[in-house]
Design a protein around this motif. Structure first.
Motif, mmCIF file in Angstrom:
data_model
loop_
_atom_site.group_PDB
_atom_site.id
_atom_site.type_symbol
_atom_site.label_atom_id
_atom_site.label_comp_id
_atom_site.label_asym_id
_atom_site.label_seq_id
_atom_site.Cartn_x
_atom_site.Cartn_y
_atom_site.Cartn_z
ATOM 1 N N SER A 1 0.841 -1.193 0.000
ATOM 2 C CA SER A 1 0.000 0.000 0.000
ATOM 3 C C SER A 1 0.875 1.241 0.000
ATOM 4 O O SER A 1 1.931 1.279 0.643
ATOM 5 N N ASP A 2 0.397 2.283 -0.721
ATOM 6 C CA ASP A 2 1.066 3.586 -0.729
ATOM 7 C C ASP A 2 0.475 4.534 0.305
ATOM 8 O O ASP A 2 1.046 5.594 0.566
ATOM 9 N N ASP A 3 -0.677 4.178 0.874
ATOM 10 C CA ASP A 3 -1.421 5.077 1.750
ATOM 11 C C ASP A 3 -0.736 5.172 3.119
ATOM 12 O O ASP A 3 -0.682 4.181 3.860
ATOM 13 N N PRO A 4 -0.214 6.345 3.491
ATOM 14 C CA PRO A 4 0.454 6.479 4.796
ATOM 15 C C PRO A 4 -0.459 6.109 5.959
ATOM 16 O O PRO A 4 0.003 5.535 6.954
ATOM 17 N N ASP A 5 -1.748 6.438 5.858
ATOM 18 C CA ASP A 5 -2.679 6.091 6.938
ATOM 19 C C ASP A 5 -2.833 4.581 7.049
ATOM 20 O O ASP A 5 -2.910 4.033 8.158
ATOM 21 N N GLU A 6 -2.903 3.898 5.905
ATOM 22 C CA GLU A 6 -3.040 2.441 5.921
ATOM 23 C C GLU A 6 -1.790 1.793 6.512
ATOM 24 O O GLU A 6 -1.867 0.823 7.277
ATOM 25 N N ILE A 7 -0.627 2.344 6.179
ATOM 26 C CA ILE A 7 0.630 1.822 6.715
ATOM 27 C C ILE A 7 0.675 2.018 8.226
ATOM 28 O O ILE A 7 1.008 1.103 8.990
ATOM 29 N N ARG A 8 0.312 3.223 8.673
ATOM 30 C CA ARG A 8 0.316 3.506 10.110
ATOM 31 C C ARG A 8 -0.689 2.618 10.842
ATOM 32 O O ARG A 8 -0.373 2.052 11.906
ATOM 33 N N GLU A 9 -1.887 2.476 10.296
ATOM 34 C CA GLU A 9 -2.909 1.669 10.962
ATOM 35 C C GLU A 9 -2.514 0.194 11.011
ATOM 36 O O GLU A 9 -2.840 -0.511 11.969
ATOM 37 N N THR A 10 -1.805 -0.280 9.989
ATOM 38 C CA THR A 10 -1.337 -1.669 10.006
ATOM 39 C C THR A 10 -0.333 -1.878 11.131
ATOM 40 O O THR A 10 -0.359 -2.901 11.828
ATOM 41 N N CYS A 11 0.558 -0.914 11.336
ATOM 42 C CA CYS A 11 1.500 -1.008 12.457
ATOM 43 C C CYS A 11 0.770 -0.957 13.793
ATOM 44 O O CYS A 11 1.157 -1.639 14.755
ATOM 45 N N GLU A 12 -0.305 -0.187 13.869
ATOM 46 C CA GLU A 12 -1.099 -0.136 15.102
ATOM 47 C C GLU A 12 -1.786 -1.476 15.352
ATOM 48 O O GLU A 12 -1.883 -1.923 16.500
ATOM 49 N N VAL A 13 -2.256 -2.120 14.273
ATOM 50 C CA VAL A 13 -2.858 -3.446 14.406
ATOM 51 C C VAL A 13 -1.828 -4.442 14.932
ATOM 52 O O VAL A 13 -2.127 -5.277 15.798
ATOM 53 N N ARG A 14 -0.617 -4.383 14.394
ATOM 54 C CA ARG A 14 0.470 -5.241 14.890
ATOM 55 C C ARG A 14 0.692 -5.029 16.380
ATOM 56 O O ARG A 14 0.791 -5.991 17.151
ATOM 57 N N ASP A 15 0.774 -3.773 16.784
ATOM 58 C CA ASP A 15 1.039 -3.482 18.192
ATOM 59 C C ASP A 15 -0.084 -4.003 19.082
ATOM 60 O O ASP A 15 0.162 -4.570 20.150
ATOM 61 N N ALA A 16 -1.341 -3.817 18.624
ATOM 62 C CA ALA A 16 -2.478 -4.280 19.418
ATOM 63 C C ALA A 16 -2.489 -5.799 19.531
ATOM 64 O O ALA A 16 -2.853 -6.360 20.573
ATOM 65 N N ALA A 17 -2.069 -6.494 18.468
ATOM 66 C CA ALA A 17 -2.061 -7.960 18.492
ATOM 67 C C ALA A 17 -1.050 -8.503 19.476
ATOM 68 O O ALA A 17 -1.211 -9.602 20.010
ATOM 69 N N GLU A 18 0.013 -7.746 19.740
ATOM 70 C CA GLU A 18 1.071 -8.195 20.640
ATOM 71 C C GLU A 18 0.786 -7.857 22.094
ATOM 72 O O GLU A 18 1.409 -8.404 22.996
ATOM 73 N N ARG A 19 -0.146 -6.960 22.337
ATOM 74 C CA ARG A 19 -0.318 -6.446 23.689
ATOM 75 C C ARG A 19 -1.025 -7.438 24.604
ATOM 76 O O ARG A 19 -1.955 -8.134 24.209
#
Length: 391
Positions: free
Chosen positions: A188-206
């Motif tokens: 994806s080129d969308d900065p928001d999509e990239i940021r939200e994907t990293c947030e999903v990763r962080d939430a999955a690890e918490r």
């Protein structure tokens, strides 16, 4: 399980200017890896500090590059080969050029890239997984069934990375069969999509913690002690704080200094955590003594619902201050257990009771105070099955 976000940024996603914008957005969002063509490795390293994986330019083994910056952290086979369907799969996988490359090159971290174009490609991905450190599986019409099949069949010999195009797909990948993929390859080129994907990763690890209330039995002045303020590199919300206590089995919830006071400005990055001897909970279920914390360490931030996240310590302030000893009783299967901690005698230090945020100066016997209780002892911060008396 540690989840990861890989960002696809090879020549198929656009020219170098477009790829630079994508990679920069990934660096700012906190992606773990960038996957590029082999010729772009050095240029990616100039953009920032990130793990770089590269598609092999051909099936031949590549000699060590003169410039160490041009050597990727991992090589990936499959592009323009059997993995992406450019070359037909052989009837007998023992004749696979991609698999042969994986098996011959044991000098580096290796990955296999496979587009799931049919059932035979699932079989191919399974075969690649036996030799690859990372196995990338990309569905053309993103569906959960091939990923379920591969999660169920592939063991711990590889990290399974699912190709996705949105944060929503990433969340599904991390949750599939409750185990989930080890990582996602985001296109994806969308900065928001990239940021939200990293947030999903962080939430999955918490980690999520079960917090409970204990009955306060004593609040006593104890004189002076060395008190520790933990200043983090993150701003905390009104419901967030840290878990601290004199006894590892009972850690009290102490609010961050997010509330305004007529006496001092709010410090939403800070938790006034107690005396130097006390434990503070760290990510992954460990603990550290407050006296041992230094800049760069990680501590666990928790909210009143038990949801957690990580924060980096920016500074630790230790000063002599008057203290309270707070004692509480917890109902357990074995009976009543007593836990306690030392907290500064100041109205800006807030704990959480049934009534909500409560100043420690207003705390009384009979109040119910939020904490995390566990029956394990600690040795060097790790839970151990051992009889240890704390009093």
């Amino acid at each position: 399980m540690t989840r990861s976000v890989w960002l696809k940024a090879d020549g198929t996603v656009g020219d170098w200017e477009s790829r630079t914008e994508r990679i920069t957005a990934g660096l700012e969002a906190g992606v773990d890896w960038v996957l590029v063509d082999e010729t772009d490795v050095a240029k990616v390293r100039e953009l920032g500090d990130v793990n770089v994986a590269a598609f092999r330019s051909d099936a031949d083994l590549v000699e060590d590059a003169e410039d160490e910056g041009a050597v990727p952290d991992a090589y990936v086979v499959g592009k323009n080969g059997e993995g992406d369907g450019t070359v037909d799969l052989p009837p007998d996988l023992s004749g696979s050029a991609d698999l042969s490359t994986l098996r011959r090159d044991d000098r580096s971290t290796r990955g296999a890239y496979v587009r799931i174009l049919g059932k035979e490609y699932e079989t191919f991905a399974e075969a690649a997984a036996t030799d690859a450190d990372y196995t990338f599986v990309v569905g053309e019409d993103w569906t959960i069934i091939p990923l379920e099949n591969l999660i169920a069949r592939i063991g711990e010999e590889t990290e399974l990375i699912a190709g996705v195009t949105t944060a929503e797909e990433a969340q599904t990948a991390f949750e599939t069969l409750e185990i989930g993929a080890d990582g996602v390859l985001l296109d994806s080129d969308d900065p928001d999509e990239i940021r939200e994907t990293c947030e999903v990763r962080d939430a999955a690890e918490r980690e999520h913690l079960d917090l409970e209330y204990a009955t306060v039995t004593a609040v006593e002045r104890t004189g002076m002690a060395d008190r520790v303020c933990v200043d983090t590199g993150s701003l905390m919300e009104g419901s967030e704080g840290m878990l601290v206590g004199s006894m590892s089995r009972g850690l009290f919830f102490v609010h961050a200094e997010t509330a305004e006071s007529p006496y001092v400005a709010s410090r939403p990055f800070r938790v006034n955590a107690g005396a130097v001897h006390a434990y503070v909970r760290t990510p992954g279920g460990g603990t550290q003594y407050l006296s041992e914390l230094t800049s760069g360490d990680e501590v666990q931030v928790v909210d009143t619902d038990g949801d957690t996240r990580e924060a980096v310590v920016g500074r630790v302030k230790i000063e002599k201050r008057p203290m309270f000893r707070v004692e509480a009783e917890v109902e357990t299967e074995e009976g009543v257990d007593r836990v306690e901690t030392l907290l500064q005698n100041a109205e800006t230090i807030k704990v959480h009771t049934r009534e909500g945020r409560t100043a420690v100066t207003d705390l009384e016997a009979g109040d119910e105070m939020l904490l995390h209780y566990g029956d394990g002892a600690r040795h060097f911060g790790e839970t151990v099955e051992e009889s240890i008396i704390e009093k």
